[in-house]
Design a protein around this motif. Structure first.
Motif, PDB file in Angstrom:
ATOM      1  N   LYS A 152       1.046  -1.212  -0.617  1.00 46.65           N
ATOM      2  CA  LYS A 152      -0.101  -0.144   0.009  1.00 46.65           C
ATOM      3  C   LYS A 152       0.838   1.251  -0.059  1.00 46.65           C
ATOM      4  O   LYS A 152       1.360   1.374   0.727  1.00 46.65           O
ATOM      5  CB  LYS A 152      -0.716   0.016   1.427  1.00 46.65           C
ATOM      6  CG  LYS A 152      -1.932  -1.463   0.662  1.00 46.65           C
ATOM      7  CD  LYS A 152      -3.251  -1.116   2.454  1.00 46.65           C
ATOM      8  CE  LYS A 152      -3.722  -2.304   2.362  1.00 46.65           C
ATOM      9  NZ  LYS A 152      -4.741  -2.083   3.827  1.00 46.65           N
ATOM     10  N   MET A 153       0.329   1.605  -0.556  1.00 46.27           N
ATOM     11  CA  MET A 153       1.882   3.343  -0.280  1.00 46.27           C
ATOM     12  C   MET A 153       1.718   3.817   0.587  1.00 46.27           C
ATOM     13  O   MET A 153       2.663   4.658   0.732  1.00 46.27           O
ATOM     14  CB  MET A 153       0.407   4.621  -1.284  1.00 46.27           C
ATOM     15  CG  MET A 153       1.205   5.750  -1.451  1.00 46.27           C
ATOM     16  SD  MET A 153       2.838   5.271  -2.784  1.00 46.27           S
ATOM     17  CE  MET A 153       1.399   5.261  -3.875  1.00 46.27           C
ATOM     18  N   GLU A 154       0.784   4.325   1.854  1.00 48.09           N
ATOM     19  CA  GLU A 154       0.769   4.320   2.907  1.00 48.09           C
ATOM     20  C   GLU A 154       2.421   3.939   3.442  1.00 48.09           C
ATOM     21  O   GLU A 154       3.154   4.588   4.327  1.00 48.09           O
ATOM     22  CB  GLU A 154      -0.129   4.240   3.565  1.00 48.09           C
ATOM     23  CG  GLU A 154       0.086   5.102   5.342  1.00 48.09           C
ATOM     24  CD  GLU A 154      -1.350   4.751   6.232  1.00 48.09           C
ATOM     25  OE1 GLU A 154      -1.380   4.472   7.400  1.00 48.09           O
ATOM     26  OE2 GLU A 154      -2.093   4.175   6.354  1.00 48.09           O
ATOM     27  N   LYS A 155       2.318   1.957   3.826  1.00 51.39           N
ATOM     28  CA  LYS A 155       4.062   1.623   3.826  1.00 51.39           C
ATOM     29  C   LYS A 155       5.038   2.148   3.251  1.00 51.39           C
ATOM     30  O   LYS A 155       6.331   2.356   4.118  1.00 51.39           O
ATOM     31  CB  LYS A 155       3.408   0.183   3.647  1.00 51.39           C
ATOM     32  CG  LYS A 155       2.298  -0.769   4.772  1.00 51.39           C
ATOM     33  CD  LYS A 155       2.843  -0.465   6.203  1.00 51.39           C
ATOM     34  CE  LYS A 155       1.754  -0.673   7.346  1.00 51.39           C
ATOM     35  NZ  LYS A 155       2.942   0.151   8.617  1.00 51.39           N
ATOM     36  N   ALA A 156       4.470   2.677   2.200  1.00 48.94           N
ATOM     37  CA  ALA A 156       5.672   2.570   0.831  1.00 48.94           C
ATOM     38  C   ALA A 156       6.415   3.589   1.224  1.00 48.94           C
ATOM     39  O   ALA A 156       8.044   4.289   1.333  1.00 48.94           O
ATOM     40  CB  ALA A 156       4.972   2.833  -0.566  1.00 48.94           C
ATOM     41  N   ILE A 214       9.651   4.605   3.188  1.00 45.80           N
ATOM     42  CA  ILE A 214      11.456   5.919   2.324  1.00 45.80           C
ATOM     43  C   ILE A 214      10.878   6.808   3.245  1.00 45.80           C
ATOM     44  O   ILE A 214      12.759   7.443   3.615  1.00 45.80           O
ATOM     45  CB  ILE A 214      10.403   6.518   1.234  1.00 45.80           C
ATOM     46  CG1 ILE A 214      10.111   5.327   0.289  1.00 45.80           C
ATOM     47  CG2 ILE A 214      11.438   7.421   0.769  1.00 45.80           C
ATOM     48  CD1 ILE A 214       9.504   5.772  -1.064  1.00 45.80           C
ATOM     49  N   LEU A 215      10.097   7.016   4.327  1.00 44.44           N
ATOM     50  CA  LEU A 215      10.735   8.708   5.189  1.00 44.44           C
ATOM     51  C   LEU A 215      11.050   7.658   6.324  1.00 44.44           C
ATOM     52  O   LEU A 215      12.301   8.612   6.876  1.00 44.44           O
ATOM     53  CB  LEU A 215       9.312   8.863   6.161  1.00 44.44           C
ATOM     54  CG  LEU A 215       8.536   9.590   4.772  1.00 44.44           C
ATOM     55  CD1 LEU A 215       6.699   9.608   5.981  1.00 44.44           C
ATOM     56  CD2 LEU A 215       8.556  11.130   5.057  1.00 44.44           C
ATOM     57  N   ARG A 216      11.540   6.287   6.708  1.00 46.68           N
ATOM     58  CA  ARG A 216      11.418   5.963   7.914  1.00 46.68           C
ATOM     59  C   ARG A 216      13.521   5.822   7.284  1.00 46.68           C
ATOM     60  O   ARG A 216      14.725   6.135   7.797  1.00 46.68           O
ATOM     61  CB  ARG A 216      12.132   4.498   8.343  1.00 46.68           C
ATOM     62  CG  ARG A 216      10.248   4.545   9.278  1.00 46.68           C
ATOM     63  CD  ARG A 216      10.329   2.987   9.010  1.00 46.68           C
ATOM     64  NE  ARG A 216       8.583   2.922  10.652  1.00 46.68           N
ATOM     65  CZ  ARG A 216       8.851   3.412  11.487  1.00 46.68           C
ATOM     66  NH1 ARG A 216       9.763   3.508  12.599  1.00 46.68           N
ATOM     67  NH2 ARG A 216       7.653   3.040  12.121  1.00 46.68           N
ATOM     68  N   ILE A 217      13.873   6.033   5.739  1.00 43.90           N
ATOM     69  CA  ILE A 217      14.956   5.407   5.385  1.00 43.90           C
ATOM     70  C   ILE A 217      15.944   7.234   5.185  1.00 43.90           C
ATOM     71  O   ILE A 217      17.163   7.116   6.534  1.00 43.90           O
ATOM     72  CB  ILE A 217      15.530   5.239   3.908  1.00 43.90           C
ATOM     73  CG1 ILE A 217      14.747   3.564   4.349  1.00 43.90           C
ATOM     74  CG2 ILE A 217      16.890   5.751   3.252  1.00 43.90           C
ATOM     75  CD1 ILE A 217      15.307   3.269   2.374  1.00 43.90           C
ATOM     76  N   MET A 220       4.758   2.591  -7.628  1.00 46.97           N
ATOM     77  CA  MET A 220       4.610   3.178  -5.779  1.00 46.97           C
ATOM     78  C   MET A 220       5.808   3.895  -5.393  1.00 46.97           C
ATOM     79  O   MET A 220       5.432   5.403  -4.714  1.00 46.97           O
ATOM     80  CB  MET A 220       4.406   1.832  -4.670  1.00 46.97           C
ATOM     81  CG  MET A 220       3.323   2.537  -3.789  1.00 46.97           C
ATOM     82  SD  MET A 220       3.200   0.461  -2.809  1.00 46.97           S
ATOM     83  CE  MET A 220       2.627  -0.288  -3.871  1.00 46.97           C
ATOM     84  N   MET A 221       7.257   3.501  -5.533  1.00 51.21           N
ATOM     85  CA  MET A 221       7.684   3.861  -5.049  1.00 51.21           C
ATOM     86  C   MET A 221       8.357   5.677  -5.787  1.00 51.21           C
ATOM     87  O   MET A 221       8.344   6.142  -5.006  1.00 51.21           O
ATOM     88  CB  MET A 221       8.824   3.086  -5.736  1.00 51.21           C
ATOM     89  CG  MET A 221      10.626   3.949  -4.641  1.00 51.21           C
ATOM     90  SD  MET A 221      11.841   3.124  -5.202  1.00 51.21           S
ATOM     91  CE  MET A 221      11.734   4.465  -6.614  1.00 51.21           C
ATOM     92  N   ASN A 222       7.912   5.386  -6.911  1.00 49.68           N
ATOM     93  CA  ASN A 222       8.105   6.771  -7.074  1.00 49.68           C
ATOM     94  C   ASN A 222       6.769   7.769  -6.503  1.00 49.68           C
ATOM     95  O   ASN A 222       7.283   9.252  -6.954  1.00 49.68           O
ATOM     96  CB  ASN A 222       8.097   7.046  -8.626  1.00 49.68           C
ATOM     97  CG  ASN A 222       9.574   6.072  -9.438  1.00 49.68           C
ATOM     98  OD1 ASN A 222      10.377   6.515  -8.928  1.00 49.68           O
ATOM     99  ND2 ASN A 222       9.129   5.610 -10.078  1.00 49.68           N
ATOM    100  N   LYS A 223       5.487   7.207  -7.018  1.00 48.88           N
ATOM    101  CA  LYS A 223       5.057   7.992  -6.397  1.00 48.88           C
ATOM    102  C   LYS A 223       5.110   8.708  -5.243  1.00 48.88           C
ATOM    103  O   LYS A 223       4.865   9.982  -4.682  1.00 48.88           O
ATOM    104  CB  LYS A 223       3.415   7.385  -6.685  1.00 48.88           C
ATOM    105  CG  LYS A 223       3.040   7.242  -7.743  1.00 48.88           C
ATOM    106  CD  LYS A 223       1.166   6.139  -8.345  1.00 48.88           C
ATOM    107  CE  LYS A 223       1.261   6.387  -9.248  1.00 48.88           C
ATOM    108  NZ  LYS A 223       0.147   5.423  -9.336  1.00 48.88           N
ATOM    109  N   ALA A 224       5.889   7.640  -3.757  1.00 49.14           N
ATOM    110  CA  ALA A 224       5.101   7.949  -2.720  1.00 49.14           C
ATOM    111  C   ALA A 224       6.757   9.304  -2.566  1.00 49.14           C
ATOM    112  O   ALA A 224       7.015   9.658  -1.440  1.00 49.14           O
ATOM    113  CB  ALA A 224       6.206   6.981  -2.049  1.00 49.14           C
TER     114      ALA A 224
END
Length: 951
Positions: A441-445, A449-452, A770-774
């Motif tokens: 899901k987008m939220e988890k993606a 990334i935010l955690r990194i 999904m990654m790019n959108k996130a």
């Protein structure tokens, strides 16, 4: 008299050393000199690779002048210069000197060309090069090298190589010849002169002339000199060794844009595709960082962290050293380097240090533990983290950054208390893909990334729509395969496996040859060991090998699968044969059944393996794809990624043995990982480097690799990449696809049975989107919301780290009594020893010190274990005297033989409780007594004295 002549010749060489080193091309000259030793030649070649020809030529001249001289040395040196095409250098040695004004004009021309290089790089190298060769401006060998450089790295790289070689080779007069070549090939660089400041000398040149060549051909020496001053404003960009430096790093617009926050001192992550110049941006930021600190009267200290040993040398020699060596001290340290011993001093004495992350972590830990001075984060002013997406899940990058985050939050407290905070370095992360961490899901993606970003304390993640700069992505092809219509080889293996199931009363529900079956059989073997069910345990071990054989037959040749199974059986039989005829190793009924079962089917498997019509369809499709790539391209160069080390080696051998591949010029080799966790012999970093060098220079044009080659390594531009039965996650997919950098490149996936390539590829494509959108959603957050999320994740990470460290300390407390530990042979359950007989060497090696233990094992020689360490050697392995199960190795520690035990080879019982899984000693909460070397040496002394008396 002979010595007098030698002195004159030596003086001649020394007098002209500054001239010679500018006009010697080291590589071909070395080929013609025999009186220099091979190891010295290798040092000179390495110098050329890392610091350029002028520095290497300087080292070559020193080697030539080294005494004593062999007869005819000087003539051999001059002939080498001449034969290698270094005519001007040969002229100086033969007293064939140009007139001073001619020499001065030549020097001016050289300097002018070096300044004009940025404009000249856009020439059509493939068009200009043949004309230069025809006019003897370069040699035929030069022409081949320039063509290869153009093909592999692009036109501008080839143009740079052409200009370098023209300058190096040229006798006086080359300049006008070269300008004539530019005129004939219709290369006009008149725009260059728009930057020349207006003055009376320039205006009296022919204003009607539109081309650089027309103007330059009309100049005399004084005009050339004045033009040179116009371009340089009285300054020159020359390296310390006299050659052209790479001082001015030119960034594209998108590179400058993503670098901007870092130039302002902010912590950021730069996320750009593979091949878009992330490392070059990092070099630029590093230089500006050091320049700014120096101008402000402060010292700078930059550490560049990488996660693989080969990347240390790559970043050092290809990027950081060439651009920074004129102003700053640059050094590299890795696990392969002796310099790691003095890492603290290396950090003190250099401005830029490129190293593997584990080395920095080790020395950060030393500064805390008090073992020695170590290194502090406050010693550093900038940390560059390559492949920074690994800053998660407890990896070494994470450990380093956790130290940073803890200190950052301590600094917040110190500021509130009006105390001086501890200075922390700026952080720069580089990645091609942070991934989504398995999110669906987008939220988890976004969270991943935010955690990194939080772990790297990044104020933002910088990306850019490359637009006009973006190269066309490699053409993607998925090759689906069909199941074998007939697989008699696999059927025989399955028949054997089913016979074993029946013998051991096992009922697996998974398809034979699948990953699920492998997981089942591993767990079955583990449970049987715990329950001391030797029948099931040994059957499970054999089933696991047959399952691997099935997987190999679906991926590589049947003969490779047969050789693997045959070798396994031979090793097992060998373990049941004692080297001493007085010892009889027992063979159980089940073991005899298993040996006979293979023997009964061995010949049929061998015959079937020789019949190509039964080979898997994947191999046929791979063969067709390779033939197509090499037949349809003028200069094909590609990489095949495969899952296992064994399949990489086997595929390389298959290609080398196939005459069809040889006919179309396929030159294959393999590169695999360096860790020793696999039963397949690993590659050393030197072996990896050698293969990659051959791939870079074209001696190898098809590389078969495991995932070791996916990430970071600067592999020369490929025009095709094949993933053979291998699809992992979206990060690996982006990395592998990024290896196909040449124009008109292709990216092909060839399926193998049970690999699920097509499905996994679709999932990865979805994850990339999904990654790019996130990333875009994260970049769109307002600063307050972003900072709040980052702070929350950082506090959470610090708390989780505290809990983890507390658990680790509790787990690490070795409070269990060693006498309560029992090790039983994994093969026959015989008690091998208890913990009270075990001592530990260098906090690493557990050895049995009881004299009675030697009665329980057999020592077998094994040449592959003859590997010299620091204070010890392993020169054989020990096995159970009753059943032949391997127990460990025999160490020779400072002259004392010590049986070293490997815990994975035993059934472990602690405090009366059987432990089902124990693969490392560190998993046991038992503290062993340190090895008492003096006691054991004294114990051995009487027998040693007896030996001396006997002599």
């Amino acid at each position: 008299m002979e010595s007098d002549n030698d002195e004159i010749k030596e003086r001649l060489i020394e007098d002209f050393r500054p001239r010679l080193k500018q006009h010697i091309s080291v590589e071909p000259v070395l080929d013609y000199i025999l009186f220099i030793e091979n190891d010295q030649k290798e040092l000179i070649r390495q110098k050329a690779k890392t610091e350029g020809d002028p520095a290497a030529a300087n080292l070559l001249i020193t080697a030539v002048l080294k005494k004593p001289h062999s007869p005819g040395w000087f003539k051999e040196f001059v002939d080498a210069l001449s034969n290698a095409g270094c005519q001007l250098a040969a002229d100086y040695m033969q007293d064939n000197l140009p007139e001073p004004e001619v020499e001065a004009e030549n020097d001016t021309c050289v300097r002018l060309i070096r300044i004009l290089i940025p404009s000249l790089l856009d020439m059509n190298t493939n068009q200009v090069c043949p004309h230069c060769s025809a006019k003897d401006l370069i040699t035929q060998e030069d022409s081949e090298i320039i063509t290869a450089e153009t093909t592999n790295k692009g036109n501008r790289s080839g143009a740079r190589e052409l200009l370098k070689r023209i300058i190096m080779r040229g006798r006086p007069g080359w300049f006008s010849t070269f300008l004539d070549v530019l005129r004939v090939t219709q290369h006009h660089f008149g725009q260059t002169f728009l930057r020349v400041r207006h003055n009376s000398q320039v205006t009296k040149w022919d204003r009607a002339a539109r081309s650089t060549t027309q103007i330059l051909l009309k100049m005399d020496l004084s005009c050339l000199s004045e033009l040179l001053l116009c371009f340089t404003d009285g300054t020159e960009s020359m390296a310390a060794d006299g050659g052209p430096e790479k001082a001015d790093i030119v960034l594209r617009d998108y590179q400058r844009d993503v670098a901007r926050p870092a130039l302002e001192g902010k912590n950021i992550i730069i996320c750009l595709p593979t091949g878009s110049g992330k490392t070059r941006v990092a070099v630029y930021i590093t230089k500006k960082h050091l320049d700014d600190r120096r101008e402000g009267g402060q010292s700078g200290k930059v550490v560049v962290l990488v996660n693989k040993v080969p990347l240390v040398e790559q970043h050092f020699s290809s990027e950081f050293l060439p651009f920074l060596k004129d102003r700053y001290k640059v050094e590299r340290v890795s696990g392969d380097s002796q310099l790691k011993i003095s890492f603290t001093e290396i950090v003190k004495n250099n401005d830029v240090i490129i190293c593997t992350a584990q080395i920095l972590e080790n020395y950060l830990e030393r500064s805390v533990s008090g073992d020695d001075e170590g290194v502090h984060l406050s010693d550093l002013t900038l940390i560059v983290i390559d492949e920074c997406h690994h800053t998660q899940k407890g990896g070494v990058y994470n450990h380093i950054m956790m130290r940073f985050l803890k200190q950052k939050h301590k600094n917040s407290r110190l500021k509130k208390e009006e105390k001086e905070p501890v200075p922390l370095p700026q952080i720069l992360g580089l990645t091609a893909s942070p991934g989504v961490g398995g999110a669906t899901k987008m939220e988890k993606a976004e969270e991943h990334i935010l955690r990194i970003c939080a772990n790297l304390d990044a104020s933002g993640i910088m990306t850019w729509n490359l637009g006009e700069y973006k190269k066309q992505e490699a053409k993607k092809i998925i090759v689906n395969v069909e199941d074998r219509k007939m697989d008699p080889f696999g059927d025989v293996i399955k028949k054997i496996m089913n016979a074993i199931h029946e013998h051991a009363e096992l009922n697996p529900t998974f398809e034979l040859g699948s990953q699920n079956y492998e997981q089942w059989v591993v767990q079955t073997e583990r449970d049987a060991t715990k329950e001391e069910n030797h029948k099931v345990r040994v059957c499970a071990e054999h089933l696991r090998r047959y399952n691997e054989g099935l997987q190999l037959s679906n991926t590589i040749r049947m003969c490779d699968a047969f050789n693997f199974l045959n070798k396994y059986q031979e090793e097992e039989m060998k373990s049941k044969t004692a080297p001493d005829s007085d010892v009889v190793i027992q063979i159980t009924r089940t073991e005899r059944f298993l040996f006979n079962l293979f023997k009964d089917n061995q010949q049929e498997l061998l015959e079937l393996a020789k019949q190509p019509q039964y080979e898997n369809d994947s191999l046929s499709k791979l063969r067709a794809k390779i033939l197509q790539e090499f037949s349809s391209r003028e200069e094909a160069r590609g990489i095949i990624f495969t899952k296992t080390r064994r399949s990489a080696i086997a595929l390389s051998q298959w290609i080398q043995e196939n005459p069809k591949f040889d006919d179309i010029g396929v030159k294959a080799s393999y590169v695999i990982g360096g860790g020793d966790q696999s039963v397949v012999k690993p590659m050393t970093s030197a072996e990896q480097k050698d293969v990659l060098k051959k791939f870079s220079n074209g001696k190898v044009n098809l590389l078969i690799a495991t995932t070791v080659a996916e990430e970071g390594l600067d592999i020369s531009a490929c025009n095709f990449v094949i993933r053979y039965g291998l699809v992992t996650n979206e990060i690996s997919m982006i990395q592998a696809r990024g290896r196909a950098r040449a124009e008109d490149s292709s990216y092909t996936l060839v399926e193998t049975k049970n690999s699920g390539v097509a499905e996994k590829e679709c999932v990865n494509e979805y994850r990339i989107n999904m990654m790019n959108k996130a990333i875009e959603k994260i970049r769109a957050l307002n600063k307050a919301d972003y900072d709040k999320k980052i702070m929350e994740y950082q506090i959470q990470a610090i708390m989780e780290e505290k809990i983890r460290m507390t658990k680790k300390k509790q787990k690490g407390i070795k409070n269990e009594n060693a006498t309560e530990l029992k090790l039983n042979c994994r093969g026959c359950s015989k008690l091998a020893c208890t913990g009270e007989n075990i001592q530990i060497i260098e906090n690493m090696h557990r050895v049995n010190v009881s004299s009675e233990f030697s009665e329980l094992f057999i020592l077998r020689e094994n040449s592959t274990l003859q590997e010299r360490r620091l204070d010890y050697e392993t020169n054989g392995y020990i096995t159970c005297k009753d059943c032949g199960q391997r127990w460990g190795s025999m160490m020779l520690f400072r002259g004392i033989e010590c049986p070293c035990l490997h815990v994975k080879n035993f059934a472990v019982t602690l405090n009366g409780k059987k432990i089902s899984k124990c693969s490392k000693w560190s998993e046991l909460p038992v503290k062993f007594q340190a090895f008492d070397y003096a006691e054991h040496a004294n114990r051995m002394a009487p027998s040693s004295d007896d030996d001396s008396d006997a002599e």
